[in-house]
Design a protein around this motif. Structure first.
Motif, short mmCIF file in Angstrom:
data_model
loop_
_atom_site.label_atom_id
_atom_site.label_comp_id
_atom_site.label_asym_id
_atom_site.label_seq_id
_atom_site.Cartn_x
_atom_site.Cartn_y
_atom_site.Cartn_z
N ALA A 1 -12.05 -7.04 -25.63
CA ALA A 1 -12.61 -6.37 -24.12
C ALA A 1 -12.15 -4.79 -23.76
O ALA A 1 -13.73 -4.07 -23.95
N LYS A 2 -11.29 -4.30 -23.85
CA LYS A 2 -10.73 -2.69 -24.28
C LYS A 2 -11.14 -2.07 -25.18
O LYS A 2 -12.27 -1.10 -24.46
N ASP B 1 -14.22 -2.76 -26.74
CA ASP B 1 -15.68 -2.67 -26.08
C ASP B 1 -16.09 -1.81 -25.46
O ASP B 1 -16.99 -1.05 -25.62
N ALA B 2 -15.64 -1.60 -23.95
CA ALA B 2 -15.62 -1.06 -23.42
C ALA B 2 -15.25 0.66 -23.00
O ALA B 2 -16.52 1.06 -22.76
N SER C 1 -16.61 -8.28 -22.01
CA SER C 1 -15.65 -6.61 -21.77
C SER C 1 -16.47 -6.22 -20.05
O SER C 1 -15.47 -5.58 -19.52
#
Lengths: 403, 403
Positions: free
Chosen positions: A318-319, A321-322, B165
């Motif tokens: 998730a990080k 992708d962010a 995300s």
């Protein structure tokens, strides 16, 4: 807007669909390569159901905190420096969750690469028991046995969701942990980078011949494939890549993707940034635990480690992708030239890759077994992926600026 | 093989890439919509670093098990029947992990839809405190306020990785929990289905006019969009869809994807199976906890719930991905006709969707705030997604049968 990516995102041609229908019917109902996974799911269902009943009937059972939650202080050696805050940070998320869940009774202290042992010696430190666990990329150890590569990423392998699915439901965890047992290791998934970039080059790579003699820093097993195309692969630790590229000791280097690559500064000395990293459609990280230490834990701590690792798995991807999109914007606005590997280069790399799979499979039964599992899973996954996921992504890529 | 999907997976045209480069440079370095996310990451880093230091210096602190791990027995009401073993099963994975981590001190008993309250009344039961928590789809409650929809899925929204995300690093969790507070609810992510299918139809849907007067069972907010195109949306619970479709009371129905849809038997009475489900590029599930109950937990149990939920989040998507391909094979070999929504239909649905977003945003500030956050995040995500991920998937879809 001028950034539509029409080449890759053609609308589905209506004429193609009946072809898919025909193919499916021609194949007919057959024994699926996922039968094993389904059997496992059913067993798990039965187990969960039994556990559920257990919950109902053992509601008055006395908890045995003393035995199940001993005070432990373990050391985790990371293969990554603190500066790579997403890879390294995943271990911190993990250790924090374990400490919180146990009211600080089970403490895992995280050490960056080099603080106890060098990053690429993390698995050895676990195997020998000098630390209880490490956070690493399994494919760093492909020199011991190329089967290690499947834990992290192999060329033209799975994407991130598929790798998670293969690991949990496609037999991946069982196959790999059976293999890791030879090294006194038990592995739990720690995180994923998503699809990586193909790396930074001082000169454009326009055709297959441009690969001849190219000195290229590349991690893991893919160097073996590239050797067939004349590349001279270089294994260089993160901190040493920049000076090598600056001096011209190497002609190119791949690391992860925009966010991490920008930190290492490659954009200052190599203008061409290629995609996709066909050797890392995803890259899965793991906690490698000393097998004796893992077995010494009761079910409470084993379960806590597993759940905390799921948290770091979720957090890491998730990080990435962010933070990747903004990093890509910064790189490109600073002058980086984005380039796709040409179809001819991709095809030559696929051909070389398939040759290596066949050659290594012929002499390594562990490798053959895992590759056959992953290949069958991959082909099923992409058959389905092209229907809903890929069509949805295609449409959104084309239309995202229509508001 | 005849099932190549050429229409959607054209090779990237070399001429497109400079256009992307130009776009990026034209945009230049600017304040990123991810600035907020980055600030959050930095704060988290600082927190983790502080926690890490805390670990080092409080190694000798006595654990306070008695206060931090009280005996609790909570009831979870699921919005899903046991027969949907992936949705329902996620709660079992969650409850089992919580029980294991606490040596059975914290027990969560899972009840299927209807055992305590009906599936669509789960959030109300949590709000009132009649149960401590539920497992549900936030968008079931869009009738209370359409802002609920963003928790699960909105038309032409994010894909599964992007939604994770956005939730963790794009401000999603903060925005949604601020909103849920009005309903005395605290939400934790429970799982995801991945991109869903567009549903089952008794007749082909060839053009936009075919939607006129169509009685279509559809979950969540997307019925509002479809109304603009003449569709008569129907909210029907899982078990009642089949008889309605069989009798012709409705003309079509969507549920999830191949694996779940096959269980409900739609293939027996509606031959045309459309994709993609543009209203559910992913669908995120949640545990909704009564806010007072959540706040009554100490940090130990809050952390255990969060990690156990990450485990069920990982489990649910991995299982859907594993079981969908074989289900699709079975459906198609049984005669189901796979169809893509035509470009004209997709474009009409996008247009209707954008109108609804504008209309609802004009009168609902919560909705407007969350949609603007998600839209900015989505556009950044797809800008990056098309580079590495999409190109990799394209190539593998085209070449997966080359071995």
């Amino acid at each position: 807007m001028s950034c539509e990516f029409k080449g890759s995102v053609e609308r589905p041609a209506a004429g193609e669909i009946p072809e898919i229908n025909r193919y499916f019917r021609a194949v007919g109902p057959k024994s699926s390569p996922l039968a094993a996974a389904k059997g496992k799911i059913m067993k798990r269902r039965q187990f969960l159901r039994a556990a559920g009943l257990g919950l109902a009937t053992t509601a008055v059972a006395k908890p045995a905190i003393a035995q199940s939650m001993p005070e432990l202080k373990w050391r985790l050696t990371s293969s990554f420096p603190k500066s790579l805050d997403t890879l390294y940070g995943g271990s911190e998320v993990f250790a924090k969750a374990v400490a919180e869940a146990t009211d600080n009774k089970f403490q895992i202290q995280v050490f960056a690469a080099g603080e106890i042992v060098p990053g690429l010696a993390a698995a050895d430190a676990v195997q020998s028991g000098s630390v209880e666990l490490c956070h690493t990329a399994s494919y760093y150890y492909f020199g011991k046995d190329p089967t290690f590569a499947f834990g992290t990423a192999v060329p033209f392998g799975l994407n991130a969701r598929m790798q998670n699915s293969w690991w949990s439901f496609g037999g991946g965890a069982e196959l790999m942990n059976e293999f890791y047992k030879k090294f006194n290791i038990y592995a739990i998934v720690s995180g994923n980078t998503g699809c990586q970039m193909g790396g930074w080059f001082r000169k454009e790579i326009r055709e297959v011949a441009d690969l001849q003699g190219l000195k290229f820093r590349i991690g893991g097993f893919a160097g073996t494939m590239l050797t067939k195309l004349g590349v001279v692969p270089q294994q260089i630790a993160a901190g040493d890549i920049y000076p090598a590229l600056e001096k011209g000791t190497i002609d190119g280097a791949e690391w992860v993707g925009p966010y991490d690559d920008e930190k290492l500064g490659f954009q200052k000395i190599a203008p061409y940034y290629y995609y996709p990293g066909w050797w890392e459609g995803q890259a899965m990280g793991h906690y490698f635990l000393n097998l004796n230490k893992w077995n010494s834990l009761g079910p409470t701590y084993q379960s806590i480690l597993r759940s905390a690792a799921a948290l770091s798995n979720e957090w890491t991807l998730a990080k990435y992708d962010a933070v990747n999109p903004a990093a890509l914007r910064r790189l490109l606005s600073g002058g980086t030239q984005l380039r796709a590997f040409s179809p001819a280069i991709m095809d030559a790399c696929l051909k070389a890759t398939l040759e290596v799979y066949a050659e290594v499979s012929a002499k390594n039964t562990d490798f053959k077994k895992v590759w056959e599992s992953m290949l069958a899973f991959r082909n099923e996954q992409y058959l389905w992926w092209q229907v809903a996921e890929f069509t949805y992504d295609s449409y959104l890529i084309r239309t995202r600026t229509r508001v």
